[in-house]
Design an enzyme around this catalytic site. Sequence first.
Site, PDB file in Angstrom:
ATOM      1  N   ASP A  22       0.821  -1.232   0.000  1.00  0.00           N
ATOM      2  CA  ASP A  22       0.000   0.000   0.000  1.00  0.00           C
ATOM      3  C   ASP A  22       0.846   1.270   0.000  1.00  0.00           C
ATOM      4  O   ASP A  22       0.427   2.309   0.507  1.00  0.00           O
ATOM      5  CB  ASP A  22      -0.945   0.057   1.219  1.00  0.00           C
ATOM      6  CG  ASP A  22      -1.758  -1.202   1.372  1.00  0.00           C
ATOM      7  OD1 ASP A  22      -2.289  -1.661   0.359  1.00  0.00           O
ATOM      8  OD2 ASP A  22      -1.851  -1.723   2.496  1.00  0.00           O
TER       9      ASP A  22
ATOM     10  N   GLY B  44       0.759   1.664  -7.441  1.00  0.00           N
ATOM     11  CA  GLY B  44      -0.139   1.822  -8.598  1.00  0.00           C
ATOM     12  C   GLY B  44       0.035   3.178  -9.247  1.00  0.00           C
ATOM     13  O   GLY B  44       0.185   3.290 -10.458  1.00  0.00           O
TER      14      GLY B  44
ATOM     15  N   HIS C  56      -4.130  -1.801  -6.151  1.00  0.00           N
ATOM     16  CA  HIS C  56      -3.358  -0.640  -6.575  1.00  0.00           C
ATOM     17  C   HIS C  56      -4.335   0.457  -6.952  1.00  0.00           C
ATOM     18  O   HIS C  56      -5.175   0.268  -7.825  1.00  0.00           O
ATOM     19  CB  HIS C  56      -2.487  -0.976  -7.788  1.00  0.00           C
ATOM     20  CG  HIS C  56      -1.355  -1.877  -7.448  1.00  0.00           C
ATOM     21  ND1 HIS C  56      -0.460  -2.332  -8.371  1.00  0.00           N
ATOM     22  CD2 HIS C  56      -0.966  -2.390  -6.259  1.00  0.00           C
ATOM     23  CE1 HIS C  56       0.433  -3.097  -7.766  1.00  0.00           C
ATOM     24  NE2 HIS C  56       0.142  -3.156  -6.489  1.00  0.00           N
TER      25      HIS C  56
ATOM     26  N   THR D 224      -6.777 -11.912   3.377  1.00  0.00           N
ATOM     27  CA  THR D 224      -7.800 -11.161   2.647  1.00  0.00           C
ATOM     28  C   THR D 224      -8.856 -12.118   2.080  1.00  0.00           C
ATOM     29  O   THR D 224      -9.772 -11.707   1.399  1.00  0.00           O
ATOM     30  CB  THR D 224      -7.185 -10.377   1.472  1.00  0.00           C
ATOM     31  OG1 THR D 224      -6.477 -11.305   0.657  1.00  0.00           O
ATOM     32  CG2 THR D 224      -6.255  -9.287   1.951  1.00  0.00           C
TER      33      THR D 224
ATOM     34  N   GLY E 168     -11.288  -2.900   2.834  1.00  0.00           N
ATOM     35  CA  GLY E 168     -11.864  -1.759   3.549  1.00  0.00           C
ATOM     36  C   GLY E 168     -11.444  -1.717   5.013  1.00  0.00           C
ATOM     37  O   GLY E 168     -11.874  -0.858   5.770  1.00  0.00           O
TER      38      GLY E 168
ATOM     39  N   ARG F 254      -6.266   0.516   8.208  1.00  0.00           N
ATOM     40  CA  ARG F 254      -4.860   0.101   8.258  1.00  0.00           C
ATOM     41  C   ARG F 254      -4.233   0.556   9.568  1.00  0.00           C
ATOM     42  O   ARG F 254      -4.573   1.619  10.081  1.00  0.00           O
ATOM     43  CB  ARG F 254      -4.092   0.724   7.098  1.00  0.00           C
ATOM     44  CG  ARG F 254      -4.502   0.147   5.765  1.00  0.00           C
ATOM     45  CD  ARG F 254      -3.795   0.843   4.609  1.00  0.00           C
ATOM     46  NE  ARG F 254      -4.263   0.284   3.338  1.00  0.00           N
ATOM     47  CZ  ARG F 254      -4.289   0.956   2.195  1.00  0.00           C
ATOM     48  NH1 ARG F 254      -3.851   2.189   2.130  1.00  0.00           N
ATOM     49  NH2 ARG F 254      -4.732   0.376   1.098  1.00  0.00           N
TER      50      ARG F 254
ATOM     51  N   LYS G  83       2.866  10.332  -0.657  1.00  0.00           N
ATOM     52  CA  LYS G  83       1.938  10.863   0.346  1.00  0.00           C
ATOM     53  C   LYS G  83       2.575  11.830   1.350  1.00  0.00           C
ATOM     54  O   LYS G  83       2.166  11.882   2.510  1.00  0.00           O
ATOM     55  CB  LYS G  83       1.220   9.710   1.064  1.00  0.00           C
ATOM     56  CG  LYS G  83       0.432   8.835   0.088  1.00  0.00           C
ATOM     57  CD  LYS G  83      -0.433   7.814   0.764  1.00  0.00           C
ATOM     58  CE  LYS G  83      -1.830   8.304   1.048  1.00  0.00           C
ATOM     59  NZ  LYS G  83      -2.787   7.248   1.354  1.00  0.00           N
ATOM     60  N   LEU G  84       3.563  12.577   0.895  1.00  0.00           N
ATOM     61  CA  LEU G  84       4.188  13.553   1.788  1.00  0.00           C
ATOM     62  C   LEU G  84       3.160  14.586   2.257  1.00  0.00           C
ATOM     63  O   LEU G  84       3.202  15.060   3.386  1.00  0.00           O
ATOM     64  CB  LEU G  84       5.365  14.246   1.070  1.00  0.00           C
ATOM     65  CG  LEU G  84       6.222  15.153   1.956  1.00  0.00           C
ATOM     66  CD1 LEU G  84       6.949  14.352   3.033  1.00  0.00           C
ATOM     67  CD2 LEU G  84       7.236  15.942   1.127  1.00  0.00           C
ATOM     68  N   ASP G  85       2.209  14.906   1.369  1.00  0.00           N
ATOM     69  CA  ASP G  85       1.172  15.910   1.701  1.00  0.00           C
ATOM     70  C   ASP G  85       0.351  15.533   2.932  1.00  0.00           C
ATOM     71  O   ASP G  85      -0.155  16.407   3.641  1.00  0.00           O
ATOM     72  CB  ASP G  85       0.230  16.106   0.500  1.00  0.00           C
ATOM     73  CG  ASP G  85      -0.397  14.800   0.054  1.00  0.00           C
ATOM     74  OD1 ASP G  85       0.359  13.857  -0.263  1.00  0.00           O
ATOM     75  OD2 ASP G  85      -1.635  14.690   0.037  1.00  0.00           O
TER      76      ASP G  85
HETATM   77  P1  GDP Z   1      -0.410   0.398  -3.765  1.00  0.00           P
HETATM   78  O1  GDP Z   1      -1.086  -0.905  -3.474  1.00  0.00           O
HETATM   79  O2  GDP Z   1       1.048   0.378  -3.381  1.00  0.00           O
HETATM   80  O3  GDP Z   1      -0.636   0.909  -5.150  1.00  0.00           O
HETATM   81  O4  GDP Z   1      -1.050   1.469  -2.775  1.00  0.00           O
HETATM   82  P2  GDP Z   1      -2.554   1.968  -2.617  1.00  0.00           P
HETATM   83  O5  GDP Z   1      -3.425   1.589  -3.698  1.00  0.00           O
HETATM   84  O6  GDP Z   1      -2.986   1.665  -1.220  1.00  0.00           O
HETATM   85  O7  GDP Z   1      -2.292   3.541  -2.810  1.00  0.00           O
HETATM   86  C1  GDP Z   1      -2.152   4.388  -1.821  1.00  0.00           C
HETATM   87  C2  GDP Z   1      -3.332   5.308  -1.669  1.00  0.00           C
HETATM   88  O8  GDP Z   1      -2.831   6.625  -1.549  1.00  0.00           O
HETATM   89  C3  GDP Z   1      -4.313   5.409  -2.819  1.00  0.00           C
HETATM   90  O9  GDP Z   1      -5.589   5.743  -2.323  1.00  0.00           O
HETATM   91  C4  GDP Z   1      -3.757   6.552  -3.675  1.00  0.00           C
HETATM   92  O10 GDP Z   1      -4.700   7.209  -4.481  1.00  0.00           O
HETATM   93  C5  GDP Z   1      -3.276   7.462  -2.606  1.00  0.00           C
HETATM   94  N1  GDP Z   1      -2.093   8.232  -2.952  1.00  0.00           N
HETATM   95  C6  GDP Z   1      -1.025   7.841  -3.689  1.00  0.00           C
HETATM   96  N2  GDP Z   1      -0.106   8.806  -3.704  1.00  0.00           N
HETATM   97  C7  GDP Z   1      -0.587   9.825  -2.935  1.00  0.00           C
HETATM   98  C8  GDP Z   1      -0.069  11.085  -2.526  1.00  0.00           C
HETATM   99  O11 GDP Z   1       1.024  11.474  -2.859  1.00  0.00           O
HETATM  100  N3  GDP Z   1      -0.876  11.834  -1.718  1.00  0.00           N
HETATM  101  C9  GDP Z   1      -2.095  11.446  -1.291  1.00  0.00           C
HETATM  102  N4  GDP Z   1      -2.779  12.244  -0.495  1.00  0.00           N
HETATM  103  N5  GDP Z   1      -2.618  10.263  -1.657  1.00  0.00           N
HETATM  104  C10 GDP Z   1      -1.866   9.462  -2.467  1.00  0.00           C
END
Ligand code: GDP
Length: 425
Positions: free
Chosen positions: A13, A17, A41, A130, A303, A306, A332-334
């Site tokens: 996560d 993706g 993803h 899962t 759902g 986490r 996700k630094l924001d």
């Molecule tokens: P994956 O399985 O590694 O692809 O991870 P996820 O599908 O759980 O993706 C992470 C979540 O964070 C998703 O809901 C993305 O849309 C969201 N996301 C990804 N990059 C960013 C980011 O830079 N900022 C924010 N706020 N959300 C992000």
Amino acid sequence: MKNCAIVGINWGDEGKGRMVDLLTEKYDIVVRFQGGGNAGHTVVNEYGKFMLHLLPSGVFRKDVLNILGNGVALDPENLWLEMQEVIEKGVRITPENLKISDRASILLPWHRELDALEEQRLQEKKFGSTKQGIAPFYSDKFQKKTILAGELFYPEELKAHLMDLLEWKNLTLTKVYGAEPYTKEKLEMWMNAYCEKIKPFICDTTAVLEKAKKEGKGILFEAQLGSLRDLDYGIYPYTTSSNTTAAYIPIGSGLPSAEVSDVVGVVKAYSTCVGEGPFVCEMFGEEAIQLREAGFEYGAKTGRPRRVGPIDIVATKYGIKVQAATEIALTKLDVLSYMEKIPVCTHYMLGGKQTDEFPFPVALQEAKPVIEYFDGWKCDISGVRTWDDLPKQAKDYVSFIETAIGCPITYISVGPERDSIIIRK
Ligand code: GDP
């Protein structure tokens, strides 16, 4: 052209993706080489928001060929349903842009059922599956008790093979778990409903990849989950049942001669973990709720909320090592923008000593986090697109992580959209 792998460095996560969706622009082919529908993803682009479980994240790019390699847990039912969802939103998926390896093993309907039965048997000792049938599937693959996708082209032989498997599997269902046996009719209905649908997409993908390699095409390999869930290198037994690491690419992709020079490890700016198992840096209480809400940290497949914590330098360094990552995308630094002080787990305390070595899985239970705090930036950074425009505190935070993990951070994402990214190279 150089090939690239996008892999998770932590518990999954991390935002792989969105990185695949961004980087596929530069590649001709995207290959999924392991795992199945047990993770998601998330991709946000011009077609909308998608949770991809089995489809490679390159399906949204018009000129990209997507391949499901022999290493994946090929679940025809979930794949077909997922394809329909994506097609409904205007995305084109045809045998031209999606190819499934004829050597991929098929996840059969009883695998999901067995997953649920085993979690039920374990009760409070459960692993947090899962329930997508992944562990029973890979166990059966290694026991040579499932079928290859290419067998669909040999109906007579397939029928006999399936009947043998049915007889064998019913022994486990009825005599081990006391469940109902699976019937021949139910199995035939399922084969017709789903396997027939995906049949046009099945071919010898090794030949396709070898040809592409000769022609100098660029291939992007997309991993599922992260280093710490790798069957061999992860936090066993709280791992998945496949190898999530880049080293598995030559086997699981169907291109034994695959050379991957760029391994982009995806790390979240904080930690999250779904399911059971040791999670040393875990936050609790109000602090955890705030971070979970800020990052909307709920499982893409299940759902489930986490578990959350600060970025874990010890686990991340280890994750980078086992992936042999050459660069890092920090995502996700924001999400951290609300924090006054940002915690970082720099070390573990284990046996009275401070360490930055990731412990053996059993010893992880005893490890305690050592936390340092950094000043927060307390402003919205989601519109920032260059390193220079980031607030000083954000730069200090990223620079500290970069030095501590010993790997260059070349991408920093500040929002879920494709262009919410700072590229540092
Ligand atoms: P994956 O399985 O590694 O692809 O991870 P996820 O599908 O759980 O993706 C992470 C979540 O964070 C998703 O809901 C993305 O849309 C969201 N996301 C990804 N990059 C960013 C980011 O830079 N900022 C924010 N706020 N959300 C992000």
